[in-house]
Scaffold this motif. Structure first.
Motif, PDB file in Angstrom:
ATOM      1  N   THR A  90      38.632  39.667  41.176  1.00  0.00           N
ATOM      2  CA  THR A  90      38.013  38.581  41.923  1.00  0.00           C
ATOM      3  C   THR A  90      36.691  38.233  41.252  1.00  0.00           C
ATOM      4  OG1 THR A  90      37.261  37.873  44.131  1.00  0.00           O
ATOM      5  CG2 THR A  90      36.796  40.134  43.497  1.00  0.00           C
ATOM      6  N   VAL A  91      36.194  37.043  41.512  1.00  0.00           N
ATOM      7  CA  VAL A  91      34.922  36.628  40.924  1.00  0.00           C
ATOM      8  C   VAL A  91      33.762  37.325  41.616  1.00  0.00           C
ATOM      9  CG1 VAL A  91      33.383  34.663  40.500  1.00  0.00           C
ATOM     10  CG2 VAL A  91      35.852  34.413  40.166  1.00  0.00           C
ATOM     11  N   LYS A  92      33.863  37.456  42.952  1.00  0.00           N
ATOM     12  CA  LYS A  92      32.843  38.152  43.731  1.00  0.00           C
ATOM     13  C   LYS A  92      33.522  39.070  44.724  1.00  0.00           C
ATOM     14  CE  LYS A  92      29.491  34.323  43.530  1.00  0.00           C
ATOM     15  NZ  LYS A  92      28.694  33.360  44.332  1.00  0.00           N
ATOM     16  N   ASP A  93      32.847  40.119  45.129  1.00  0.00           N
ATOM     17  CA  ASP A  93      33.420  41.047  46.097  1.00  0.00           C
ATOM     18  C   ASP A  93      32.384  41.391  47.159  1.00  0.00           C
ATOM     19  OD1 ASP A  93      35.623  42.877  46.938  1.00  0.00           O
ATOM     20  OD2 ASP A  93      34.079  44.382  46.579  1.00  0.00           O
ATOM     21  N   ASP A  94      32.711  41.089  48.401  1.00  0.00           N
ATOM     22  CA  ASP A  94      31.791  41.336  49.512  1.00  0.00           C
ATOM     23  C   ASP A  94      31.528  42.826  49.740  1.00  0.00           C
ATOM     24  OD1 ASP A  94      31.595  38.617  49.938  1.00  0.00           O
ATOM     25  OD2 ASP A  94      33.176  38.575  51.466  1.00  0.00           O
ATOM     26  N   LEU A  95      32.443  43.675  49.266  1.00  0.00           N
ATOM     27  CA  LEU A  95      32.288  45.116  49.453  1.00  0.00           C
ATOM     28  C   LEU A  95      31.496  45.759  48.315  1.00  0.00           C
ATOM     29  CD1 LEU A  95      35.891  46.010  50.718  1.00  0.00           C
ATOM     30  CD2 LEU A  95      33.832  45.530  52.076  1.00  0.00           C
ATOM     31  N   LYS A  96      30.998  44.917  47.414  1.00  0.00           N
ATOM     32  CA  LYS A  96      30.156  45.376  46.302  1.00  0.00           C
ATOM     33  C   LYS A  96      30.903  46.277  45.317  1.00  0.00           C
ATOM     34  CE  LYS A  96      26.705  43.280  48.254  1.00  0.00           C
ATOM     35  NZ  LYS A  96      26.211  41.984  47.709  1.00  0.00           N
ATOM     36  N   ARG A  97      32.230  46.141  45.248  1.00  0.00           N
ATOM     37  CA  ARG A  97      32.990  46.895  44.260  1.00  0.00           C
ATOM     38  C   ARG A  97      32.862  46.218  42.895  1.00  0.00           C
ATOM     39  NH1 ARG A  97      38.636  46.697  47.332  1.00  0.00           N
ATOM     40  NH2 ARG A  97      37.807  44.581  47.588  1.00  0.00           N
ATOM     41  N   ARG A  98      33.169  46.974  41.846  1.00  0.00           N
ATOM     42  CA  ARG A  98      33.131  46.396  40.513  1.00  0.00           C
ATOM     43  C   ARG A  98      34.219  45.335  40.372  1.00  0.00           C
ATOM     44  NH1 ARG A  98      33.396  51.349  36.371  1.00  0.00           N
ATOM     45  NH2 ARG A  98      35.263  51.711  37.631  1.00  0.00           N
ATOM     46  N   THR A  99      33.863  44.182  39.855  1.00  0.00           N
ATOM     47  CA  THR A  99      34.857  43.128  39.645  1.00  0.00           C
ATOM     48  C   THR A  99      35.130  42.971  38.155  1.00  0.00           C
ATOM     49  OG1 THR A  99      33.417  41.197  39.288  1.00  0.00           O
ATOM     50  CG2 THR A  99      33.763  41.914  41.579  1.00  0.00           C
ATOM     51  N   VAL A 100      36.256  42.354  37.835  1.00  0.00           N
ATOM     52  CA  VAL A 100      36.618  42.134  36.441  1.00  0.00           C
ATOM     53  C   VAL A 100      35.597  41.258  35.720  1.00  0.00           C
ATOM     54  CG1 VAL A 100      39.096  42.505  36.698  1.00  0.00           C
ATOM     55  CG2 VAL A 100      38.136  40.246  37.219  1.00  0.00           C
ATOM     56  N   MET A 101      34.845  40.457  36.470  1.00  0.00           N
ATOM     57  CA  MET A 101      33.854  39.587  35.841  1.00  0.00           C
ATOM     58  C   MET A 101      32.735  40.388  35.169  1.00  0.00           C
ATOM     59  SD  MET A 101      35.319  36.808  36.382  1.00  0.00           S
ATOM     60  CE  MET A 101      34.113  35.845  35.487  1.00  0.00           C
ATOM     61  N   SER A 102      32.512  41.599  35.641  1.00  0.00           N
ATOM     62  CA  SER A 102      31.443  42.420  35.067  1.00  0.00           C
ATOM     63  C   SER A 102      31.775  42.888  33.653  1.00  0.00           C
ATOM     64  CB  SER A 102      31.174  43.632  35.965  1.00  0.00           C
ATOM     65  OG  SER A 102      32.293  44.510  35.985  1.00  0.00           O
ATOM     66  N   LEU A 103      33.003  42.698  33.225  1.00  0.00           N
ATOM     67  CA  LEU A 103      33.422  43.102  31.888  1.00  0.00           C
ATOM     68  C   LEU A 103      33.129  42.027  30.839  1.00  0.00           C
ATOM     69  CD1 LEU A 103      36.840  44.658  32.945  1.00  0.00           C
ATOM     70  CD2 LEU A 103      34.819  45.921  32.199  1.00  0.00           C
ATOM     71  N   PHE A 104      32.701  40.851  31.293  1.00  0.00           N
ATOM     72  CA  PHE A 104      32.435  39.749  30.378  1.00  0.00           C
ATOM     73  C   PHE A 104      30.951  39.629  30.045  1.00  0.00           C
ATOM     74  CE2 PHE A 104      36.564  38.532  31.968  1.00  0.00           C
ATOM     75  CZ  PHE A 104      37.156  37.875  30.906  1.00  0.00           C
ATOM     76  N   GLU A 105      30.678  39.140  28.843  1.00  0.00           N
ATOM     77  CA  GLU A 105      29.310  38.828  28.449  1.00  0.00           C
ATOM     78  C   GLU A 105      28.820  37.643  29.286  1.00  0.00           C
ATOM     79  OE1 GLU A 105      27.504  40.468  26.329  1.00  0.00           O
ATOM     80  OE2 GLU A 105      29.040  41.810  25.525  1.00  0.00           O
ATOM     81  N   GLU A 106      27.523  37.597  29.527  1.00  0.00           N
ATOM     82  CA  GLU A 106      26.954  36.546  30.364  1.00  0.00           C
ATOM     83  C   GLU A 106      27.249  35.148  29.814  1.00  0.00           C
ATOM     84  OE1 GLU A 106      25.589  36.714  33.299  1.00  0.00           O
ATOM     85  OE2 GLU A 106      25.822  38.896  33.352  1.00  0.00           O
ATOM     86  N   VAL A 107      27.220  35.003  28.500  1.00  0.00           N
ATOM     87  CA  VAL A 107      27.452  33.696  27.894  1.00  0.00           C
ATOM     88  C   VAL A 107      28.868  33.202  28.174  1.00  0.00           C
ATOM     89  CG1 VAL A 107      28.205  34.656  25.666  1.00  0.00           C
ATOM     90  CG2 VAL A 107      27.237  32.344  25.772  1.00  0.00           C
ATOM     91  N   ASP A 108      29.820  34.114  28.295  1.00  0.00           N
ATOM     92  CA  ASP A 108      31.202  33.722  28.586  1.00  0.00           C
ATOM     93  C   ASP A 108      31.404  33.476  30.080  1.00  0.00           C
ATOM     94  OD1 ASP A 108      32.002  33.888  25.895  1.00  0.00           O
ATOM     95  OD2 ASP A 108      32.233  36.057  26.061  1.00  0.00           O
ATOM     96  N   LYS A 109      30.753  34.289  30.916  1.00  0.00           N
ATOM     97  CA  LYS A 109      30.834  34.070  32.366  1.00  0.00           C
ATOM     98  C   LYS A 109      30.211  32.737  32.764  1.00  0.00           C
ATOM     99  CE  LYS A 109      29.030  38.042  33.718  1.00  0.00           C
ATOM    100  NZ  LYS A 109      28.579  39.131  34.619  1.00  0.00           N
ATOM    101  N   ALA A 110      29.236  32.287  31.986  1.00  0.00           N
ATOM    102  CA  ALA A 110      28.541  31.033  32.295  1.00  0.00           C
ATOM    103  C   ALA A 110      29.461  29.829  32.210  1.00  0.00           C
ATOM    104  CB  ALA A 110      27.354  30.847  31.351  1.00  0.00           C
ATOM    105  N   GLN A 111      30.625  30.011  31.610  1.00  0.00           N
ATOM    106  CA  GLN A 111      31.587  28.914  31.495  1.00  0.00           C
ATOM    107  C   GLN A 111      32.439  28.768  32.748  1.00  0.00           C
ATOM    108  OE1 GLN A 111      32.919  28.773  26.963  1.00  0.00           O
ATOM    109  NE2 GLN A 111      32.768  30.888  27.671  1.00  0.00           N
ATOM    110  N   ARG A 112      32.048  29.477  33.793  1.00  0.00           N
ATOM    111  CA  ARG A 112      32.705  29.414  35.112  1.00  0.00           C
ATOM    112  C   ARG A 112      34.190  29.751  35.018  1.00  0.00           C
ATOM    113  NH1 ARG A 112      30.797  24.349  38.648  1.00  0.00           N
ATOM    114  NH2 ARG A 112      31.741  23.140  36.983  1.00  0.00           N
ATOM    115  N   ILE A 113      34.500  30.798  34.289  1.00  0.00           N
ATOM    116  CA  ILE A 113      35.885  31.230  34.186  1.00  0.00           C
ATOM    117  C   ILE A 113      36.302  31.983  35.443  1.00  0.00           C
ATOM    118  CG2 ILE A 113      35.921  31.324  31.665  1.00  0.00           C
ATOM    119  CD1 ILE A 113      35.373  34.337  31.862  1.00  0.00           C
TER     120      ILE A 113
END
Length: 242
Positions: free
Chosen positions: A74-97
């Motif tokens: 998931t992009v965000k998790d209300d339970l504060k678990r690690r999400t797959v988005m945390s595996l991406f570099e910030e520059v790539d996440k900035a592309q709203r993937i």
């Protein structure tokens, strides 16, 4: 003129399915007016906003991630678990993937990401029958009867699965387990785990090793790579045949 949900998908806001939820939640305005109908038509001159932020068509990007276990898809998790988005570099996440489909918390392997809502739509629609290949380590010695049942279709959650391609890759008599390759064209919640449970062989660990023609070759666990242009074209080309 295009439908509002397609407009949002093209802008990389979300997949078409996600765009419908955003629209119906009243978060979208067209020329300053809240629109809750996903099928509402908009033109190139219309001003479309999501949460009062103007959207524009973005350059599409595509990534293949080798997901480890222990991450939620998931992009965000209300339970504060690690999400797959945390595996991406910030520059790539900035592309709203966003992820195309899901892999369970305890399942590893191929997961695709994009800001192309159209491709995400096609890849997640069951009628396009995109093959997904899994390697499952299951408890017990998988029987021919179980394999036949999986190939025919089994009932999970009041749903009869489509025929799967199944073969036993390795029998581990010492640890009483079997390594199984299973290829399905659907994406129900925890489908492979439930299918194996139904035929009496619970899954011990599970990895998705293939998505259409894509594999994990060259991508270490927790790593990712951009898809090549010819790979994206090939994915789209498969759908145009239907």
């Amino acid at each position: 003129m295009i439908r509002l949900q397609k407009k949002l998908a093209e802008a990389g806001v979300s997949s078409r399915r996600g765009a419908v939820e955003i629209i119906e939640a009243g978060r979208v305005k067209v020329n300053g007016v809240v629109i809750k109908q996903p099928g509402h038509s908009v033109g190139s001159d219309d001003k479309v906003t999501v949460d009062d932020r103007v959207i524009e068509k973005e350059e599409h990007v595509y990534y293949l991630l080798n997901k480890p276990t222990g991450y939620v898809t998931t992009v965000k998790d209300d339970l504060k678990r690690r999400t797959v988005m945390s595996l991406f570099e910030e520059v790539d996440k900035a592309q709203r993937i966003f992820p195309i489909g899901r892999l369970d918390y305890d399942t590893a392997g191929i997961l695709l990401f994009t800001n192309d809502g159209d491709l995400a739509y096609y890849l997640t629609r069951p009628e396009f029958e995109v093959p997904k290949t899994y390697l499952a380590r299951v408890e017990g010695m998988l029987t021919k009867v179980a394999i036949k049942a999986l190939k025919t279709g089994v009932k999970i959650d009041n749903y009869l699965t489509r025929p799967a391609r199944v073969k036993a890759v390795e029998y581990d008599t010492k640890n009483n387990s079997t390594l199984v390759e299973i290829i399905i064209s659907e994406g129900k919640n925890q489908q492979v785990r439930k299918m194996m449970e139904t035929v009496g062989f619970p899954v011990k660990n599970l990895t998705r090793v293939g998505y259409a023609f894509l594999t994990l070759d060259g991508v270490e666990r927790g790593g990712y790579r951009p898809l090549k242009i010819h790979e994206v074209k090939k994915l789209y080309g498969e759908f145009k045949k239907i």
